[in-house]
Design a protein around this motif. Structure first.
Motif, PDB file in Angstrom:
ATOM      1  N   LYS A  84       0.837  -1.208   0.000  1.00 55.39           N
ATOM      2  CA  LYS A  84       0.000   0.000   0.000  1.00 55.39           C
ATOM      3  C   LYS A  84       0.862   1.244   0.000  1.00 55.39           C
ATOM      4  O   LYS A  84       0.546   2.221   0.644  1.00 55.39           O
ATOM      5  CB  LYS A  84      -0.871   0.047   1.265  1.00 55.39           C
ATOM      6  CG  LYS A  84      -1.791  -1.128   1.486  1.00 55.39           C
ATOM      7  CD  LYS A  84      -2.807  -0.775   2.564  1.00 55.39           C
ATOM      8  CE  LYS A  84      -3.667  -1.937   2.967  1.00 55.39           C
ATOM      9  NZ  LYS A  84      -2.920  -2.934   3.765  1.00 55.39           N
ATOM     10  N   ASN A  85       1.977   1.186  -0.706  1.00 54.63           N
ATOM     11  CA  ASN A  85       2.860   2.342  -0.581  1.00 54.63           C
ATOM     12  C   ASN A  85       2.858   3.171  -1.850  1.00 54.63           C
ATOM     13  O   ASN A  85       2.454   2.727  -2.911  1.00 54.63           O
ATOM     14  CB  ASN A  85       4.273   1.881  -0.258  1.00 54.63           C
ATOM     15  CG  ASN A  85       4.981   1.412  -1.500  1.00 54.63           C
ATOM     16  OD1 ASN A  85       5.546   2.210  -2.217  1.00 54.63           O
ATOM     17  ND2 ASN A  85       4.950   0.115  -1.766  1.00 54.63           N
ATOM     18  N   VAL A  86       3.319   4.396  -1.720  1.00 51.63           N
ATOM     19  CA  VAL A  86       3.382   5.291  -2.875  1.00 51.63           C
ATOM     20  C   VAL A  86       4.790   5.283  -3.463  1.00 51.63           C
ATOM     21  O   VAL A  86       5.062   5.997  -4.402  1.00 51.63           O
ATOM     22  CB  VAL A  86       3.028   6.739  -2.456  1.00 51.63           C
ATOM     23  CG1 VAL A  86       1.587   6.819  -2.040  1.00 51.63           C
ATOM     24  CG2 VAL A  86       3.928   7.228  -1.327  1.00 51.63           C
ATOM     25  N   TYR A  87       5.675   4.472  -2.887  1.00 54.67           N
ATOM     26  CA  TYR A  87       7.061   4.490  -3.342  1.00 54.67           C
ATOM     27  C   TYR A  87       7.315   3.361  -4.326  1.00 54.67           C
ATOM     28  O   TYR A  87       6.655   2.339  -4.313  1.00 54.67           O
ATOM     29  CB  TYR A  87       8.021   4.351  -2.152  1.00 54.67           C
ATOM     30  CG  TYR A  87       7.631   5.222  -0.991  1.00 54.67           C
ATOM     31  CD1 TYR A  87       7.663   6.609  -1.120  1.00 54.67           C
ATOM     32  CD2 TYR A  87       7.189   4.679   0.208  1.00 54.67           C
ATOM     33  CE1 TYR A  87       7.279   7.433  -0.076  1.00 54.67           C
ATOM     34  CE2 TYR A  87       6.803   5.496   1.264  1.00 54.67           C
ATOM     35  CZ  TYR A  87       6.848   6.872   1.114  1.00 54.67           C
ATOM     36  OH  TYR A  87       6.466   7.677   2.147  1.00 54.67           O
ATOM     37  N   ASP A  88       8.322   3.570  -5.124  1.00 57.13           N
ATOM     38  CA  ASP A  88       8.793   2.560  -6.044  1.00 57.13           C
ATOM     39  C   ASP A  88       9.622   1.548  -5.249  1.00 57.13           C
ATOM     40  O   ASP A  88      10.599   1.954  -4.613  1.00 57.13           O
ATOM     41  CB  ASP A  88       9.732   3.293  -7.020  1.00 57.13           C
ATOM     42  CG  ASP A  88       9.384   2.997  -8.444  1.00 57.13           C
ATOM     43  OD1 ASP A  88       8.418   2.260  -8.654  1.00 57.13           O
ATOM     44  OD2 ASP A  88      10.090   3.493  -9.330  1.00 57.13           O
TER      45      ASP A  88
END
Length: 227
Positions: free
Chosen positions: A72-76
């Motif tokens: 659920k992350n916004v990071y690559d």
């Protein structure tokens, strides 16, 4: 090594790139490594570049060292085939990917890791900074802060992956992980000691120190096989 081969240094093609997405660079390394597995006589390569913000985990890396939910992350985030734990790349961090045929140097991975550390220790020495190794860990430290991470993958003695030197990155990205799985040793960047430092100038010294440590002739090149 015969006397004559000492006189003819191995060539090492230097590919100086700018900002490159992690997966694109990864694919490029794999293709360069594959070419050299197929034809071990091809020249060695050193790629120097920067990545947009990205987290990578080594092969056996523990995702507990990520302080966010990987789904659920916004990071690559990418899991790749290098050794080592989780690390973070971003602009201002100079990344080096040597694609070397270790049969020309030493078929010894510990030796190779120590040589990569030596390159970076010499780069720091240019700035009158005393880089250090910590036994049992891979990387380079400066006054107790880790300024360079190293993780490699070797197939048939051809290397890929490499080192990441924190020159002047935005360090906040490191707060979301336990860098390299080491919770009690902080990360640092060279900008803390030399505020005006840039990746651009450090590239030059990295290439120079790499040539010294590995005894190669650096040949600045433009990659044609990839772009």
């Amino acid at each position: 090594m015969s006397h004559s081969s000492k006189l003819h240094k191995n060539r090492c093609l230097l590919y100086n790139q700018g900002l490159m997405p992690y997966l694109e660079a990864h694919e490029w390394q794999r293709s360069l490594q594959g070419d050299r597995i197929h034809d071990p006589n091809l020249d060695d390569v050193l790629i120097l570049l920067e990545h947009p913000p990205v987290y990578t985990l080594g092969q056996g890396a523990n995702s507990d060292f990520l302080k966010f939910d990987i789904d659920k992350n916004v990071y690559d985030v990418h899991r790749v085939e290098r050794g080592g734990e989780v690390t973070y790349h971003c602009p201002g961090q100079l990344v080096g990917y040597p694609i070397l045929n270790l049969q020309r140097y030493s078929k010894d991975l510990h030796w190779y890791l120590r040589q990569l550390e030596e390159v970076l220790i010499r780069v720091l020495a240019v700035y009158k900074l005393q880089g250090e190794r910590i036994p049992a860990f891979t990387g380079v430290w400066l006054q107790g802060r880790k300024v360079a991470a190293i993780g490699i993958k070797v197939s048939r003695w051809i290397t890929m992956h490499g080192f990441a030197l924190n020159v002047c990155p935005d360090m906040t990205g490191f707060e979301r992980i336990v860098p390299c799985g080491i919770s009690d040793k902080p990360v640092g960047s060279l900008a803390e000691w030399i505020p005006s430092i840039t990746c651009e100038e450090v590239r030059f010294y990295v290439a120079q120190c790499f040539a010294e440590v590995f005894g190669v002739e650096i040949v600045e090149s433009q990659p044609k096989e990839f772009f």
